[in-house]
Design a protein around this motif. Structure first.
Motif, PDB file in Angstrom:
ATOM      1  N   PRO A 294      71.453  27.775   7.482  1.00 32.61           N
ATOM      2  CA  PRO A 294      70.054  27.596   7.880  1.00 32.61           C
ATOM      3  C   PRO A 294      69.547  28.644   8.852  1.00 32.61           C
ATOM      4  O   PRO A 294      68.330  28.737   9.079  1.00 32.61           O
ATOM      5  N   ASP A 295      70.455  29.444   9.427  1.00 29.70           N
ATOM      6  CA  ASP A 295      70.027  30.444  10.399  1.00 29.70           C
ATOM      7  C   ASP A 295      69.756  31.812   9.769  1.00 29.70           C
ATOM      8  O   ASP A 295      69.283  32.723  10.454  1.00 29.70           O
ATOM      9  N   ILE A 296      70.062  31.985   8.486  1.00 34.66           N
ATOM     10  CA  ILE A 296      69.714  33.237   7.812  1.00 34.66           C
ATOM     11  C   ILE A 296      68.211  33.234   7.539  1.00 34.66           C
ATOM     12  O   ILE A 296      67.698  32.308   6.907  1.00 34.66           O
ATOM     13  N   PRO A 297      67.471  34.216   8.001  1.00 32.66           N
ATOM     14  CA  PRO A 297      66.023  34.221   7.765  1.00 32.66           C
ATOM     15  C   PRO A 297      65.709  34.389   6.275  1.00 32.66           C
ATOM     16  O   PRO A 297      66.275  35.245   5.595  1.00 32.66           O
ATOM     17  N   MET A 298      64.803  33.553   5.791  1.00 31.91           N
ATOM     18  CA  MET A 298      64.424  33.566   4.380  1.00 31.91           C
ATOM     19  C   MET A 298      63.015  34.129   4.226  1.00 31.91           C
ATOM     20  O   MET A 298      62.070  33.645   4.853  1.00 31.91           O
ATOM     21  N   TYR A 299      62.894  35.148   3.378  1.00 31.71           N
ATOM     22  CA  TYR A 299      61.620  35.793   3.069  1.00 31.71           C
ATOM     23  C   TYR A 299      61.250  35.431   1.626  1.00 31.71           C
ATOM     24  O   TYR A 299      62.077  35.563   0.715  1.00 31.71           O
ATOM     25  N   VAL A 300      60.020  34.975   1.397  1.00 35.96           N
ATOM     26  CA  VAL A 300      59.620  34.590   0.041  1.00 35.96           C
ATOM     27  C   VAL A 300      58.306  35.256  -0.336  1.00 35.96           C
ATOM     28  O   VAL A 300      57.518  35.679   0.521  1.00 35.96           O
ATOM     29  N   ALA A 301      58.105  35.347  -1.648  1.00 32.67           N
ATOM     30  CA  ALA A 301      56.817  35.768  -2.201  1.00 32.67           C
ATOM     31  C   ALA A 301      56.508  34.844  -3.362  1.00 32.67           C
ATOM     32  O   ALA A 301      57.365  34.600  -4.218  1.00 32.67           O
ATOM     33  N   VAL A 302      55.299  34.315  -3.385  1.00 32.76           N
ATOM     34  CA  VAL A 302      54.815  33.465  -4.480  1.00 32.76           C
ATOM     35  C   VAL A 302      53.559  34.132  -5.007  1.00 32.76           C
ATOM     36  O   VAL A 302      52.530  34.168  -4.320  1.00 32.76           O
ATOM     37  N   SER A 303      53.617  34.704  -6.214  1.00 30.55           N
ATOM     38  CA  SER A 303      52.513  35.574  -6.619  1.00 30.55           C
ATOM     39  C   SER A 303      52.622  35.947  -8.091  1.00 30.55           C
ATOM     40  O   SER A 303      53.684  35.819  -8.714  1.00 30.55           O
ATOM     41  N   ARG A 304      51.502  36.443  -8.624  1.00 31.87           N
ATOM     42  CA  ARG A 304      51.560  37.204  -9.867  1.00 31.87           C
ATOM     43  C   ARG A 304      52.264  38.526  -9.568  1.00 31.87           C
ATOM     44  O   ARG A 304      51.981  39.179  -8.561  1.00 31.87           O
TER      45      ARG A 304
END
Length: 470
Positions: free
Chosen positions: A284-294
């Motif tokens: 849970p301490d690993i930073p998570m980067y997300v993208a939700v997109s076309r």
């Protein structure tokens, strides 16, 4: 009381392809809380609309709609949903098809719909004061109203100037049923242009953020319409979009693993759930980067693609959800296969998965080449995910870059459309995440960010009051 009719090509929950549908689904509710407004909405009836809504429709009247030398028959139907009256124009020849856009005759389809809006005005039980049309698909409704119903004031909103509704000039004689003296109001660069027609005829022009209103007066952003927008600059105003805070609410969201308000521990529970689901390293301490997109160039994925290999050398996780250009789909799938414990690429769109990503993520990546407003960064803030954006359009208006000296700001941003500026910004966000002394003030600012429709609705109401007072 001001009676306002919205005309649009899509609207949640009936039919949706993008952010326009969210705006049309939520803005009328916000406007109707002001007792001086009554807003109703008129839409095409698409084959793909859910049967549960179709079964609730009430017949209002038949309509005869002139389309050039032909007369098309249509039915006007109505439905009450969440306190709003919706009208639907049913014509199986134009709209009895699956999907919303992308047909060879889209220009004719939406000229028909625009004219049907005008023909429907005497048939609804409301004397319309203002017709508010949205994007090119209803641009001709503004022109027809100005020509045939000068008693009605008009507002036209640009949601994305890239799509304008171009047709050959023969469409004027084949489809419009108006005198030749009106040709110049529709013509642009040797063709008929539905958006230009609306810009020429509308009493007021709005767009979906103050920065975008300035950008589209420049050739780089205007897609060729900067000259007319500069001529109409006195009637152009940018009003930032909002979101439906009841719909996008992590406290009540049924899609997410662990509901929360501001708790970072609850967000970590959502992160652990997603890590298990996607077979990422469970930490849970690993930073998570997300993208939700076309997955298209407009959304800045050229930049992310260029620097992803470098960024994945850090102790991070990256998750991308969406579909789009084949090259982007294949590229991000390749990175996910190369780094299976650090990256996942989900080539689909799922509302449930999108909500789970918002809830699980620490950072939300949105490096758009241009962005009229953008709703994803607003949803991310609602779910307490820190946006990382390029300073354009509504992204610039809604995401204030974090300043660790003053403690101000609710995200990270970069100015130039440059891959290494994005990489520098991503690495700075990672450094901030590792330092609680500066990360905590940033999180407090994110928790305070609010983008409901309340303030924007007041600005729209001001536009309507000005028009009615004329």
């Amino acid at each position: 009381m001001k009676n306002i009719l919205f005309a649009a090509s899509e609207c949640t929950p009936f039919i949706k392809t993008g952010g326009l549908a969210d705006v049309i689904g939520s803005l009328p509710q916000a406007l109707n809380t002001d007792r001086t407004n009554e807003v109703r909405v008129i839409l095409p009836l698409y084959e793909g609309m859910d049967d549960s809504f179709k079964d609730s429709l009430t017949f209002v009247s038949d309509i005869t709609v002139p389309v050039g030398w032909r007369s098309q028959q249509a039915s006007l139907l109505s439905l009450q949903h969440e306190g709003i009256t919706f009208y639907f124009v049913q014509n199986d020849f134009y709209f009895g098809r699956y999907g919303t856009y992308g047909y060879f005759d889209d220009g004719e389809r939406f000229v028909f719909f625009s004219r049907a809006v005008i023909e429907a005005l005497p048939l609804i039980d409301m004397d319309v004061d203002i017709l508010h049309a949205h994007d090119w698909q209803t641009g001709m409704a503004v022109a027809f109203a100005n020509i045939m119903r000068p008693d009605i004031r008009t507002v036209f909103t640009i949601h994305n100037i890239q799509h304008q509704g171009w047709m050959t000039h023969e469409a004027f004689g084949d489809l419009m049923n108006i005198g030749p003296e009106h040709f110049a109001g529709l013509e642009w660069q040797g063709m008929i242009n539905c958006m230009k027609a609306a810009l020429f005829h509308a009493d007021k022009i709005t767009t979906v953020s103050p920065t975008y209103a300035e950008e589209i007066k420049q050739p780089y952003y205007s897609e060729g319409l900067d000259s007319i927008l500069n001529e109409r600059s006195g009637d152009l105003i940018g009003i930032i979009n909002g979101i439906n805070a009841d719909e996008y609410n992590p406290v009540t969201d049924p899609y997410i693993f662990s509901q929360y308000k501001t708790s970072r521990l609850k967000k970590k529970e959502n992160k652990l759930f997603l890590q298990r689901e996607l077979c990422l390293t469970e930490d849970p301490d690993i930073p998570m980067y997300v993208a939700v997109s076309r997955l298209v160039e407009q959304k800045g994925f050229h930049l992310l693609e260029r620097i992803l290999e470098d960024f994945l050398q850090e102790n991070v996780q990256v998750v991308i959800l969406g579909t789009g250009d084949y090259s982007f789909e294949q590229s991000f799938a390749y990175f996910a296969s190369r780094y299976p414990k650090k990256m996942a690429t989900l080539l689909k769109f799922s509302e449930a998965t999108a909500r789970q990503l918002y809830a699980a993520s620490d950072f939300f990546i949105m490096p758009s080449k241009f962005e009229p407003c953008g709703l994803s960064q607003l949803i991310a803030l609602q779910y307490k995910s820190i946006p990382i954006v390029r300073e354009t359009g509504g992204l610039r208006d809604t995401v204030q870059p974090f300043n660790e000296i003053t403690g101000e700001g609710n995200g990270f941003s970069f100015a130039n459309y440059n891959a290494h500026e994005l990489l520098y910004t991503l690495r700075y966000s990672l450094l901030t995440y590792s330092r609680p002394d500066i990360y905590k003030p940033l999180i407090k600012n994110v928790n305070k960010s609010q983008f409901s429709w309340k303030d924007s609705a007041k600005l729209y109401t001001g536009v309507y009051k000005e028009l009615v007072s004329r």
